[in-house]
Design a protein around this motif. Structure first.
Motif, PDB file in Angstrom:
ATOM      1  N   LYS A 264       0.875  -1.044  -0.130  1.00 16.43           N
ATOM      2  CA  LYS A 264       0.073  -0.137  -0.048  1.00 16.43           C
ATOM      3  C   LYS A 264       0.696   1.192  -0.157  1.00 16.43           C
ATOM      4  N   SER A 265       0.369   2.129  -0.727  1.00 15.11           N
ATOM      5  CA  SER A 265       1.298   3.403  -0.819  1.00 15.11           C
ATOM      6  C   SER A 265       1.055   4.435   0.648  1.00 15.11           C
ATOM      7  N   TRP A 266       2.099   5.138   0.602  1.00 13.19           N
ATOM      8  CA  TRP A 266       1.993   6.053   1.880  1.00 13.19           C
ATOM      9  C   TRP A 266       0.739   6.866   1.863  1.00 13.19           C
ATOM     10  N   GLU A 267       0.513   7.348   0.543  1.00  8.38           N
ATOM     11  CA  GLU A 267      -0.814   8.218   0.506  1.00  8.38           C
ATOM     12  C   GLU A 267      -1.956   7.515   0.814  1.00  8.38           C
ATOM     13  N   ALA A 268      -2.140   6.348   0.064  1.00  2.94           N
ATOM     14  CA  ALA A 268      -3.447   5.516   0.377  1.00  2.94           C
ATOM     15  C   ALA A 268      -3.489   5.299   1.842  1.00  2.94           C
ATOM     16  N   ASN A 269      -2.318   4.716   2.473  1.00  6.83           N
ATOM     17  CA  ASN A 269      -2.492   4.522   4.076  1.00  6.83           C
ATOM     18  C   ASN A 269      -2.920   5.649   4.598  1.00  6.83           C
ATOM     19  N   GLN A 270      -2.384   6.857   4.391  1.00  6.44           N
ATOM     20  CA  GLN A 270      -2.878   8.098   5.161  1.00  6.44           C
ATOM     21  C   GLN A 270      -4.089   8.613   4.947  1.00  6.44           C
ATOM     22  N   ASP A 271      -4.798   8.325   3.883  1.00  8.12           N
ATOM     23  CA  ASP A 271      -6.114   8.501   3.318  1.00  8.12           C
ATOM     24  C   ASP A 271      -6.887   7.707   4.233  1.00  8.12           C
ATOM     25  N   GLN A 272      -6.664   6.327   4.386  1.00  2.00           N
ATOM     26  CA  GLN A 272      -7.072   5.420   5.031  1.00  2.00           C
ATOM     27  C   GLN A 272      -7.420   5.777   6.543  1.00  2.00           C
ATOM     28  N   LEU A 273      -6.187   6.155   7.090  1.00  3.02           N
ATOM     29  CA  LEU A 273      -6.262   6.542   8.809  1.00  3.02           C
ATOM     30  C   LEU A 273      -7.080   7.673   8.939  1.00  3.02           C
ATOM     31  N   GLU A 274      -6.921   8.814   7.859  1.00  7.72           N
ATOM     32  CA  GLU A 274      -7.787   9.864   8.160  1.00  7.72           C
ATOM     33  C   GLU A 274      -9.225   9.679   8.075  1.00  7.72           C
ATOM     34  N   ALA A 275      -9.565   8.711   7.205  1.00  9.72           N
ATOM     35  CA  ALA A 275     -11.117   8.436   6.936  1.00  9.72           C
ATOM     36  C   ALA A 275     -11.496   7.692   8.180  1.00  9.72           C
ATOM     37  N   ALA A 276     -10.419   6.960   8.737  1.00 11.09           N
ATOM     38  CA  ALA A 276     -11.029   6.251  10.155  1.00 11.09           C
ATOM     39  C   ALA A 276     -10.799   7.166  11.305  1.00 11.09           C
ATOM     40  N   GLY A 277     -10.438   8.246  11.297  1.00 10.20           N
ATOM     41  CA  GLY A 277     -10.385   9.435  12.373  1.00 10.20           C
ATOM     42  C   GLY A 277      -9.058   9.441  13.093  1.00 10.20           C
ATOM     43  N   HIS A 278      -8.048   9.038  12.395  1.00 11.30           N
ATOM     44  CA  HIS A 278      -6.847   8.865  13.359  1.00 11.30           C
ATOM     45  C   HIS A 278      -5.952  10.159  12.726  1.00 11.30           C
TER      46      HIS A 278
END
Length: 114
Positions: free
Chosen positions: A100-114
């Motif tokens: 998983k790319s860094w950007e995709a991981n960051q987007d997923q974390l932000e969507a989860a509220g982290h």
């Protein structure tokens, strides 16, 4: 007990010692270069220099199988090298596609509220 790092680093599923003399013979080296060039042209992301180095390592570490292929003819050795390079490249490409790319991981974390 000492371990020869070169032998340990390149050993695959074989007990034979690397035969660098065979891998660096003029005819064998030329076949390896041609097979590497063809593989690099066939697969995006595979550089010629990397493919050439991988081919030489294959020839040295699996010299008995490479010698058997050369015994059939130069074309058989070229095909043998090409198949190994293809398998190696496709395995690495599959692994890269699962990362998983860094950007995709960051987007997923932000969507989860982290």
């Amino acid at each position: 007990m000492s371990i020869d790092l070169i032998d340990a680093a390149f050993s695959n599923s074989t007990e034979e010692k690397p035969d660098w003399d065979f891998a660096c013979q003029g005819e064998v080296d030329g076949i390896a270069q041609r097979a590497a060039r063809k593989a690099a042209e066939s697969y995006s992301g595979l550089e010629y220099e990397d493919a050439c180095q991988d081919a030489l390592v294959l020839l040295a570490t699996r010299s008995s199988k490479a010698k058997a292929a050369l015994g059939v003819g130069p074309g058989a050795l070229s095909r043998w090298i090409g198949q190994r390079l293809r398998d190696q490249h496709l395995t690495e490409a599959r692994r890269r596609s699962q990362v998983k790319s860094w950007e995709a991981n960051q987007d997923q974390l932000e969507a989860a509220g982290h």
